[in-house]
Design an enzyme around this catalytic site. Structure first.
Site, PDB file in Angstrom:
ATOM      1  N   ASP A 202       0.873  -1.159   0.000  1.00  0.00           N
ATOM      2  CA  ASP A 202       0.000   0.000   0.000  1.00  0.00           C
ATOM      3  C   ASP A 202       0.919   1.220   0.000  1.00  0.00           C
ATOM      4  O   ASP A 202       2.117   1.105   0.266  1.00  0.00           O
ATOM      5  CB  ASP A 202      -0.867  -0.042   1.273  1.00  0.00           C
TER       6      ASP A 202
ATOM      7  N   ASP B 177      -0.223   4.940   1.262  1.00  0.00           N
ATOM      8  CA  ASP B 177      -0.496   5.845   2.380  1.00  0.00           C
ATOM      9  C   ASP B 177      -0.279   5.157   3.729  1.00  0.00           C
ATOM     10  O   ASP B 177      -0.851   4.100   3.996  1.00  0.00           O
ATOM     11  CB  ASP B 177      -1.928   6.373   2.311  1.00  0.00           C
TER      12      ASP B 177
END
Length: 171
Positions: A15, A17
């Protein structure tokens, strides 16, 4: 990160963020971004950075021959891609799925484009809901603490967990 495991993932996915960088790209920074003297700044002049160990982790994984991917649920697609380019990370990622929606859709695309089974994938994310959803389709999914993101230690824990899962599945 030179620990050797018999069972290695064929695809490692991250991922963005709060996993590779310490903010939400769609709300905490102001695009467009620019590179000045090897540092990235947003349109307000604020320095934008990533978690400290991420470049070394990505470089090490590439050196070890792993295929890497990125999966992000952000609506700020252009901004996320621009930051990946400015951090000079795009060279590491063979697969990229950056758009809003359930992470299982991102992984169905990884599977479709790579022919890699879910059980041969390793995933890192700071959000428990994503870890659970992706884990439920057979991916080894690792929860990353949002204050530290991906570190060498977290990477080693993930590789170890992946090897343990493969060993369990084989017995």
């Amino acid at each position: 990160m030179a620990v050797s495991y018999v069972d290695k993932p064929k695809l490692i996915v991250f991922d963005l963020d709060y996993t590779l960088w310490p903010f939400w790209v769609d709300t905490h920074v102001s695009p467009p971004f620019e590179l000045r003297k090897d540092k990235v700044y947003d349109s307000l002049g604020d320095h934008v950075t990533h978690f400290p160990e991420v470049p070394e982790v990505l470089q090490s994984l590439q050196n070890e021959g792993y295929k890497l991917g990125v999966a992000s649920r952000t609506g700020a697609i252009k901004s996320a891609k621009q930051l990946m380019d400015l951090f000079n990370w795009s060279k590491y990622f063979e697969f990229s799925e950056i758009y809003p929606g359930d992470k299982t859709i991102h992984f169905s695309q990884f599977h479709k484009h790579s022919n890699i089974p879910y059980e041969d994938m390793l995933f890192f994310d700071d959000e428990g809901r994503n870890v659970t959803a992706v884990g439920n389709i057979g991916v080894t999914a690792i929860h990353v603490h949002k204050n530290t993101g991906v570190t060498k230690e977290v990477m080693e824990e993930g590789l170890k967990k992946f090897a343990e899962n493969k060993k369990k599945a084989a017995s």
